[in-house]
Design a protein around this motif. Structure first.
Motif, PDB file in Angstrom:
ATOM      1  N   THR A 184       0.814  -1.214   0.000  1.00 39.62           N
ATOM      2  CA  THR A 184       0.000   0.000   0.000  1.00 39.62           C
ATOM      3  C   THR A 184       0.848   1.264   0.000  1.00 39.62           C
ATOM      4  N   ARG A 185       2.136   1.103   0.263  1.00 37.95           N
ATOM      5  CA  ARG A 185       3.051   2.251   0.225  1.00 37.95           C
ATOM      6  C   ARG A 185       4.471   1.729   0.081  1.00 37.95           C
ATOM      7  N   ALA A 186       5.356   2.618  -0.317  1.00 41.61           N
ATOM      8  CA  ALA A 186       6.774   2.259  -0.332  1.00 41.61           C
ATOM      9  C   ALA A 186       7.286   2.159   1.095  1.00 41.61           C
ATOM     10  N   THR A 187       8.290   1.317   1.300  1.00 42.86           N
ATOM     11  CA  THR A 187       8.899   1.183   2.628  1.00 42.86           C
ATOM     12  C   THR A 187      10.364   0.815   2.496  1.00 42.86           C
ATOM     13  N   SER A 188      11.179   1.374   3.367  1.00 40.50           N
ATOM     14  CA  SER A 188      12.616   1.112   3.342  1.00 40.50           C
ATOM     15  C   SER A 188      12.961  -0.315   3.748  1.00 40.50           C
ATOM     16  N   LYS A 189      12.021  -1.008   4.376  1.00 39.20           N
ATOM     17  CA  LYS A 189      12.341  -2.323   4.949  1.00 39.20           C
ATOM     18  C   LYS A 189      11.973  -3.504   4.044  1.00 39.20           C
ATOM     19  N   PHE A 190      11.511  -3.219   2.834  1.00 42.30           N
ATOM     20  CA  PHE A 190      11.160  -4.293   1.910  1.00 42.30           C
ATOM     21  C   PHE A 190      12.257  -4.391   0.851  1.00 42.30           C
ATOM     22  N   PRO A 191      12.713  -5.627   0.534  1.00 45.74           N
ATOM     23  CA  PRO A 191      12.207  -6.925   0.956  1.00 45.74           C
ATOM     24  C   PRO A 191      12.907  -7.513   2.181  1.00 45.74           C
TER      25      PRO A 191
END
Length: 564
Positions: A184-191
């Motif tokens: 649903t949003r960008a995230t620094s912790k993926f993947p």
């Protein structure tokens, strides 16, 4: 946290992922090639490795777990889409050979390994991947309890019922070797977060057959289904065999159909030995081959006896937590700063921490992205502490200082000794200290979470290398163990952390985290960072091939045990 007694670090500064326009993660692809070339069809050698575990696992389904002993066991038999390179915190391919993302960082396409099977013979493919994601996302009832779905809630947020926002949107399987995960949003912790044991791929067939989701609340505890107790089913190099609770022994056997290099030992045994002194004696007698978290005072004797003592890179933080919910004095920044000036961190590290420990100036190690070199410093200065207390009208401050018993943490090797040192520092600054000690799993964490302490000892060993995994976990909600939404800056800090984690531009994200770290030490100070500590792991001379992990995430398939 720490929820799990586990941890970290590699060498380079941060995992620099650039959410660039439609660019595949070529590093991941090249790593995949390396992984394929290194994981040949080599066979095992035989024998048994016996590991002395500090505690019993809660269960064998890592999705419902948050304790390091469960993860230590399940990590040997289950794998995720990604993994962490041995001896490092860098992400590498595991069940996914490579991945790429959309320009906005919301759509991730994973190319999966073919020919991989779960231990029960079920094919690992994109359908299995999506069924695992759907299982996590559609938890209901007790399954939504934070004590069970801790890592889902901490990393993905809400569930399919929509009661709380979720990072996960859906999963598609356009073909058997392609899984597409929509966020649903960008995230620094993926993947990176997919390397956590909680997000290991498990057999959809076994989970359905043994009713993996049928967990029930019973008072303050839970009743787990048959799957979690006796039928955990992954793709890893070891398979679950049995758990004899009468003698505290967990047995695994080699998975001879493993897709990569076969485990070097035929059997892997975990013997549950809570007492560290007993673990040392069992190693000396030859009853076990390895154990974790040896006492720092024993390291020289262990080495002199010919054992291998591996000291991991510290990827953790210990802090003095400050609860602002009950004691009005602690809501005053000057009082919290007085605590920071009162504690002698340099002496604490030299006298109470193992060799290689260092003083912490902020809430994560310096090789995590966003570390700021110019945060406010708090050198030991009892006079300054007394001055600030007087200015705040708190010269007669009395604090309930909580510290845990019956526990050893990678960041906190000697809780009582650490408490004694800090309590003496506080008394030197004119603060009255009331000690409160409770067993870690016997009320300590519950009391801390319920804001019963004024100040307390706690910490965290990183799960993966992002700022959000540290300060986002600690301070990412406006209501937590440090402060409530009533704090004038609580929601502000939570919003700053959400914005930084969602920023797709690497340079901007780094600058945002640096600014947050400056404010954490100058304007907010919800806790006092104390130290980073390198936890050790010890093996007998018979053991070869163990790669110590800064995440305390050792995998034992590479380990062999000689007959001598």
């Amino acid at each position: 946290m720490s929820r799990a007694p586990s941890t970290r670090r590699g060498g380079t500064r941060g995992l620099r992922r650039i959410l660039a326009v439609g660019i595949a993660l070529t590093a991941a692809a090249s790593l995949a090639g390396c992984a394929q070339s290194e994981r040949g069809a080599g066979g095992g050698e035989g024998g048994t490795l016996t590991f002395g575990a500090a505690g019993a696992p809660d269960l064998f389904d890592p999705f419902y777990a948050s304790d390091g002993e469960t993860f230590r066991v399940t990590r040997q038999m289950m794998e995720g889409l990604v993994n962490f390179k041995p001896g490092s915190v860098e992400v590498e391919p595991a069940l996914a050979e490579s991945w790429e993302h959309s320009p906005d960082g919301k759509t991730w396409t994973f190319k999966l390994r073919s020919g991989v099977k779960f231990h029960d013979g079920t094919d690992f493919n994109s359908d299995a991947v999506c069924k695992n994601f759907q299982r996590w996302y559609t938890q209901t009832g007790a399954g939504q309890n934070n004590a069970l779905s801790y890592y889902w809630i901490e990393n993905f947020g809400g569930f399919a019922d929509g009661k709380a926002p979720s990072l996960f949107q859906n999963c598609e399987n356009p073909d058997p070797t392609t899984a597409v995960v929509h966020l649903t949003r960008a995230t620094s912790k993926f993947p990176d977060l997919l390397g956590l044991p909680s997000f290991s791929m498990q057999s959809p067939t076994a989970m359905e057959q043994y009713k993996a989701n049928d967990v029930k609340a019973q008072g303050d505890s839970f009743v787990y289904p048959e799957y979690a107790k006796a039928h955990p089913t992954g793709t890893g190099p070891f398979k679950f065999d049995s758990y004899d609770q009468s003698n505290g022994t967990i047995k695994m056997v080699r998975n001879d159909q493993y897709w990569g290099d076969k485990a070097k030992v035929q059997e892997l045994i975990f013997r549950i030995i809570p007492d560290e002194t007993v673990r040392k004696q069992e190693l000396e007698s030859g009853s076990i081959d390895a154990y974790d978290f040896p006492n720092a005072a024993d390291l020289k004797a262990l080495r002199d006896a010919g054992n291998n003592v591996e000291v991991r890179d510290p990827f953790n933080i210990m802090y003095l937590g400050i609860t602002q919910k009950n004691n009005p004095a602690l809501q005053n920044l000057k009082v919290r700063q007085a605590l920071a000036y009162a504690v002698d961190r340099e002496t604490l590290v030299k006298a109470n921490m193992p060799e290689g420990a260092s003083v912490a100036t902020q809430f994560y190690p310096d090789n995590v992205d966003g570390y700021a070199p110019d945060v406010q410093q708090y050198p030991h200065d009892p006079a300054k502490a007394k001055q600030l207390l007087a200015e705040a009208g708190a010269s007669n401050l009395t604090l309930n200082f909580y510290w845990p018993t019956e526990v050893t943490r990678p960041y906190m090797p000697d809780p009582q000794g650490i408490y004694n040192a800090l309590a003496e520092d506080l008394r030197e600054a004119g603060i009255t200290v009331n000690p409160v000690s409770k067993p870690w799993n016997g009320g300590y964490i519950d009391d801390i979470d319920n804001a019963k302490a004024d100040i307390f000892l706690l910490g965290w060993t990183g799960d993966y290398n992002t700022p959000d995994n540290f300060i986002g976990t600690f301070f990412g909600t406006p209501t937590n163990r440090f402060y409530t939404a009533a704090s004038p800056w609580g929601e502000q800090l939570a919003e700053q952390l959400r914005a930084a984690d969602s920023e797709p531009d690497e340079a901007k994200r780094t600058a945002m985290y640096q600014d947050i770290n400056r404010k954490l030490l100058s304007e907010y100070l919800p806790a006092v960072p104390l130290s980073h500590s390198p936890p050790a792991i010890v093996t007998s001379p018979r053991v070869q091939g163990l790669v110590p992990s800064p995440l305390t995430a050792e995998e034992f398939a590479s380990v062999s045990v000689s007959d001598q």
